[in-house]
Design a protein around this motif. Structure first.
Motif, PDB file in Angstrom:
ATOM      1  N   ILE A   1       7.651  16.753   2.467  1.00 54.14           N
ATOM      2  CA  ILE A   1       8.316  17.676   1.477  1.00 54.14           C
ATOM      3  C   ILE A   1       8.487  17.223   0.104  1.00 54.14           C
ATOM      4  N   LEU A   2       8.781  15.778   0.102  1.00 51.82           N
ATOM      5  CA  LEU A   2       8.987  15.246  -1.453  1.00 51.82           C
ATOM      6  C   LEU A   2       7.636  14.517  -1.970  1.00 51.82           C
ATOM      7  N   MET A   3       6.768  14.387  -1.243  1.00 54.91           N
ATOM      8  CA  MET A   3       5.748  13.508  -1.689  1.00 54.91           C
ATOM      9  C   MET A   3       4.341  14.218  -1.368  1.00 54.91           C
ATOM     10  N   PRO A   4       3.326  13.794  -2.192  1.00 58.29           N
ATOM     11  CA  PRO A   4       1.880  14.517  -1.959  1.00 58.29           C
ATOM     12  C   PRO A   4       1.672  13.948  -0.472  1.00 58.29           C
ATOM     13  N   PHE A   5       1.116  14.635   0.352  1.00 55.74           N
ATOM     14  CA  PHE A   5       0.605  14.280   1.760  1.00 55.74           C
ATOM     15  C   PHE A   5      -0.196  13.237   1.947  1.00 55.74           C
ATOM     16  N   ASP A   6      -1.113  12.713   0.970  1.00 60.03           N
ATOM     17  CA  ASP A   6      -1.998  11.690   1.143  1.00 60.03           C
ATOM     18  C   ASP A   6      -1.108  10.295   0.902  1.00 60.03           C
ATOM     19  N   LEU A   7      -0.292  10.472  -0.064  1.00 54.84           N
ATOM     20  CA  LEU A   7       0.684   9.273  -0.508  1.00 54.84           C
ATOM     21  C   LEU A   7       1.491   9.181   0.689  1.00 54.84           C
ATOM     22  N   TYR A   8       2.150  10.036   1.052  1.00 55.09           N
ATOM     23  CA  TYR A   8       2.893  10.093   2.256  1.00 55.09           C
ATOM     24  C   TYR A   8       2.627   9.272   3.587  1.00 55.09           C
ATOM     25  N   ALA A   9       1.197   9.883   3.806  1.00 50.99           N
ATOM     26  CA  ALA A   9       0.487   9.281   5.020  1.00 50.99           C
ATOM     27  C   ALA A   9       0.298   7.721   4.915  1.00 50.99           C
ATOM     28  N   TRP A  10      -0.237   7.458   3.680  1.00 53.16           N
ATOM     29  CA  TRP A  10      -0.647   5.974   3.562  1.00 53.16           C
ATOM     30  C   TRP A  10       0.718   4.992   3.653  1.00 53.16           C
ATOM     31  N   ARG A  11       1.827   5.564   3.083  1.00 51.14           N
ATOM     32  CA  ARG A  11       3.008   4.711   3.247  1.00 51.14           C
ATOM     33  C   ARG A  11       3.255   4.238   4.349  1.00 51.14           C
ATOM     34  N   TRP A  12       2.970   5.078   5.612  1.00 54.62           N
ATOM     35  CA  TRP A  12       3.193   4.417   7.067  1.00 54.62           C
ATOM     36  C   TRP A  12       2.656   3.074   7.255  1.00 54.62           C
ATOM     37  N   VAL A  13       1.280   2.969   6.589  1.00 59.68           N
ATOM     38  CA  VAL A  13       0.916   1.413   6.600  1.00 59.68           C
ATOM     39  C   VAL A  13       1.594   0.419   6.171  1.00 59.68           C
ATOM     40  N   ASN A  14       2.740   0.713   5.193  1.00 64.99           N
ATOM     41  CA  ASN A  14       3.314  -0.249   4.766  1.00 64.99           C
ATOM     42  C   ASN A  14       4.441  -0.582   6.152  1.00 64.99           C
ATOM     43  N   ALA A  15       4.851   0.282   6.790  1.00 64.40           N
ATOM     44  CA  ALA A  15       5.954   0.046   7.706  1.00 64.40           C
ATOM     45  C   ALA A  15       5.152  -0.697   8.977  1.00 64.40           C
ATOM     46  N   LEU A  16       4.032  -0.428   9.269  1.00 66.75           N
ATOM     47  CA  LEU A  16       3.244  -1.109   9.994  1.00 66.75           C
ATOM     48  C   LEU A  16       3.058  -2.668   9.756  1.00 66.75           C
ATOM     49  N   ALA A  17       2.583  -2.944   8.546  1.00 68.06           N
ATOM     50  CA  ALA A  17       2.415  -4.021   7.724  1.00 68.06           C
ATOM     51  C   ALA A  17       3.593  -5.088   8.043  1.00 68.06           C
ATOM     52  N   ILE A  18       4.721  -4.518   7.504  1.00 71.15           N
ATOM     53  CA  ILE A  18       6.056  -5.097   7.567  1.00 71.15           C
ATOM     54  C   ILE A  18       6.715  -5.457   8.839  1.00 71.15           C
ATOM     55  N   PHE A  19       6.455  -4.403   9.887  1.00 70.87           N
ATOM     56  CA  PHE A  19       6.890  -4.599  11.172  1.00 70.87           C
ATOM     57  C   PHE A  19       6.097  -5.863  11.716  1.00 70.87           C
ATOM     58  N   ALA A  20       4.739  -5.937  11.568  1.00 66.55           N
ATOM     59  CA  ALA A  20       4.073  -7.063  12.063  1.00 66.55           C
ATOM     60  C   ALA A  20       4.537  -8.418  11.280  1.00 66.55           C
ATOM     61  N   LEU A  21       4.739  -8.354  10.199  1.00 66.67           N
ATOM     62  CA  LEU A  21       5.228  -9.711   9.383  1.00 66.67           C
ATOM     63  C   LEU A  21       6.420  -9.979   9.894  1.00 66.67           C
ATOM     64  N   GLY A  22       7.462  -8.819  10.069  1.00 66.36           N
ATOM     65  CA  GLY A  22       8.788  -9.399  10.383  1.00 66.36           C
ATOM     66  C   GLY A  22       8.666  -9.700  12.007  1.00 66.36           C
ATOM     67  N   TYR A  23       8.024  -9.359  12.730  1.00 68.84           N
ATOM     68  CA  TYR A  23       7.717  -9.985  14.152  1.00 68.84           C
ATOM     69  C   TYR A  23       7.304 -11.262  14.278  1.00 68.84           C
ATOM     70  N   ILE A  24       6.478 -11.505  13.421  1.00 69.76           N
ATOM     71  CA  ILE A  24       5.974 -12.872  13.375  1.00 69.76           C
ATOM     72  C   ILE A  24       7.102 -13.792  12.791  1.00 69.76           C
ATOM     73  N   LEU A  25       7.743 -13.535  11.588  1.00 70.46           N
ATOM     74  CA  LEU A  25       8.780 -14.108  11.130  1.00 70.46           C
ATOM     75  C   LEU A  25       9.961 -14.616  12.240  1.00 70.46           C
ATOM     76  N   ASN A  26      10.267 -13.497  13.116  1.00 71.38           N
ATOM     77  CA  ASN A  26      11.377 -13.570  14.080  1.00 71.38           C
ATOM     78  C   ASN A  26      10.686 -14.331  14.868  1.00 71.38           C
ATOM     79  N   GLN A  27       9.539 -14.342  15.295  1.00 63.70           N
ATOM     80  CA  GLN A  27       9.191 -15.475  16.449  1.00 63.70           C
ATOM     81  C   GLN A  27       8.995 -17.004  15.776  1.00 63.70           C
ATOM     82  N   ILE A  28       8.745 -17.053  14.559  1.00 63.13           N
ATOM     83  CA  ILE A  28       8.576 -18.487  14.000  1.00 63.13           C
ATOM     84  C   ILE A  28       9.622 -19.003  13.160  1.00 63.13           C
ATOM     85  N   ALA A  29      10.425 -17.908  12.557  1.00 66.16           N
ATOM     86  CA  ALA A  29      11.301 -18.646  11.562  1.00 66.16           C
ATOM     87  C   ALA A  29      12.881 -17.898  12.053  1.00 66.16           C
ATOM     88  N   HIS A  30      12.935 -17.433  13.120  1.00 66.28           N
ATOM     89  CA  HIS A  30      14.191 -16.731  13.650  1.00 66.28           C
ATOM     90  C   HIS A  30      14.910 -15.870  12.785  1.00 66.28           C
TER      91      HIS A  30
END
Length: 167
Positions: free
Chosen positions: A52-81
């Motif tokens: 509702i608040l953003m152009p749909f293409d921008l909104y859709a691409w922002r979900w990639v941020n969530a996936l990338a940070i989730f992967a990074l967070g998982y790695i940091l959780n495993q190796i750096a507590h």
């Protein structure tokens, strides 16, 4: 016009996420946990309000941020507590951030400032008996690790505030 829309979207997101952010700060201080329900709520706000608040293409691409940070967070959780709740919250907050290089630099500066300020303020506060007595059951007073949710929430909230007032 796009700049004005970005400013208005940031303000709307800010209003919508503020209660969630307050909840995260409280639970992280009291229990040293960021609840999954808070993470889901933050994601739900973006999922429902984003198109509702953003152009749909921008909104859709922002979900990639969530996936990338989730992967990074998982790695940091495993190796750096790095805390699992912190990693999940960071992933849920990631779609709110632009990947424009200026915005990434702003986010890094905000995160650095909030890490230093939140850590310092928390350590000072927990060394003051009168403050500890106001919330004697807070787990964060006695744990050696730090309630990172303070810095993560501060970064997200300040970023959206800056975007909201810059329009």
């Amino acid at each position: 016009m796009l700049h004005l829309a970005q400013s208005q979207a940031a303000l709307a997101f800010l209003v919508l996420i503020t209660p969630i952010c307050a909840w995260v700060v409280f639970t992280d201080l009291k229990y040293m946990k960021i609840r999954n329900n808070a993470v889901y709520a933050l994601l739900a706000v973006f999922a429902v309000a984003g198109p509702i608040l953003m152009p749909f293409d921008l909104y859709a691409w922002r979900w990639v941020n969530a996936l990338a940070i989730f992967a990074l967070g998982y790695i940091l959780n495993q190796i750096a507590h790095f805390g699992a709740g912190d990693a999940k919250f960071a992933a849920a907050a990631a779609p709110y951030f632009s990947t424009n290089s200026d915005h990434i630099m702003l986010m890094v500066m905000l995160l650095t400032a909030f890490l230093l300020a939140a850590f310092t303020a928390h350590r000072i506060a927990r060394s003051i008996p009168a403050l500890r007595a106001m919330a004697p059951d807070w787990v964060s007073w006695t744990r050696k690790d730090f309630p990172m949710g303070l810095a993560l929430v501060g970064t997200l909230w300040a970023y959206l505030l800056i975007l909201a007032i810059s329009g």
